[in-house]
Design a protein around this motif. Sequence first.
Motif, PDB file in Angstrom:
ATOM      1  N   ILE A 123       0.838  -1.201   0.000  1.00 55.90           N
ATOM      2  CA  ILE A 123       0.000   0.000   0.000  1.00 55.90           C
ATOM      3  C   ILE A 123       0.874   1.252   0.000  1.00 55.90           C
ATOM      4  O   ILE A 123       0.663   2.174  -0.802  1.00 55.90           O
ATOM      5  CB  ILE A 123      -0.965  -0.001   1.206  1.00 55.90           C
ATOM      6  CG1 ILE A 123      -2.009  -1.110   1.053  1.00 55.90           C
ATOM      7  CG2 ILE A 123      -1.634   1.363   1.373  1.00 55.90           C
ATOM      8  CD1 ILE A 123      -2.787  -1.427   2.326  1.00 55.90           C
ATOM      9  N   SER A 162       2.663   1.655  -3.368  1.00 48.82           N
ATOM     10  CA  SER A 162       1.701   2.026  -4.409  1.00 48.82           C
ATOM     11  C   SER A 162       1.305   3.493  -4.287  1.00 48.82           C
ATOM     12  O   SER A 162       1.136   4.186  -5.293  1.00 48.82           O
ATOM     13  CB  SER A 162       0.465   1.132  -4.333  1.00 48.82           C
ATOM     14  OG  SER A 162       0.816  -0.213  -4.581  1.00 48.82           O
ATOM     15  N   GLN A 163       1.171   3.972  -3.055  1.00 48.93           N
ATOM     16  CA  GLN A 163       0.845   5.384  -2.853  1.00 48.93           C
ATOM     17  C   GLN A 163       1.983   6.281  -3.326  1.00 48.93           C
ATOM     18  O   GLN A 163       1.735   7.341  -3.896  1.00 48.93           O
ATOM     19  CB  GLN A 163       0.524   5.667  -1.385  1.00 48.93           C
ATOM     20  CG  GLN A 163      -0.831   5.156  -0.963  1.00 48.93           C
ATOM     21  CD  GLN A 163      -1.126   5.486   0.488  1.00 48.93           C
ATOM     22  OE1 GLN A 163      -0.354   5.177   1.386  1.00 48.93           O
ATOM     23  NE2 GLN A 163      -2.264   6.126   0.708  1.00 48.93           N
ATOM     24  N   ILE A 183      -5.586   0.959  -5.280  1.00 50.52           N
ATOM     25  CA  ILE A 183      -4.848  -0.076  -4.554  1.00 50.52           C
ATOM     26  C   ILE A 183      -5.797  -1.191  -4.124  1.00 50.52           C
ATOM     27  O   ILE A 183      -5.470  -2.379  -4.224  1.00 50.52           O
ATOM     28  CB  ILE A 183      -4.118   0.538  -3.343  1.00 50.52           C
ATOM     29  CG1 ILE A 183      -3.040   1.517  -3.840  1.00 50.52           C
ATOM     30  CG2 ILE A 183      -3.530  -0.537  -2.444  1.00 50.52           C
ATOM     31  CD1 ILE A 183      -2.468   2.423  -2.765  1.00 50.52           C
TER      32      ILE A 183
END
Length: 142
Positions: free
Chosen positions: A60, A63-64, A73
């Motif tokens: 997470i 991906s951010q 996500i």
Amino acid sequence: MNISVAEKLYKIGSVAACSGLSVKTVRYYEEMGLLSPAVERSPAGYRLFGETVFNRLAFIKRSQTLGLSLLEIKDILQVRDRGELPCSEAKQHLTAKLEEISVQIAALETLKGELQGILNCWQEQPSPESITSTICPNIQRD
């Protein structure tokens, strides 16, 4: 629930401390369904997380940093949770993100040109007529 009986379980405070996130953030991710296979509730209602939560949180966070939203996500994680490799889903989201960035860069280049044009023609002493009819003649010129 996919947490095995022998797996060590972590309370939310430990998960937050080990992941570098706040308890509030971990709770929010769990409420959004981003951590669902890695979390269960104790009889007393405490959130208990399996070790796989750390991999999910790392995914997470990464991906951010690549610009993906939590909903994007979540789409990727849902594919993974179905037992499928989510790389094609991730590629689609990253391709769309790249296109968005390209559009933003073009808009910024246009703005940069406009700002440079204003600064190149800047008048420290504008005409008296323009001073009375505008707030800043350099910005409001035609």
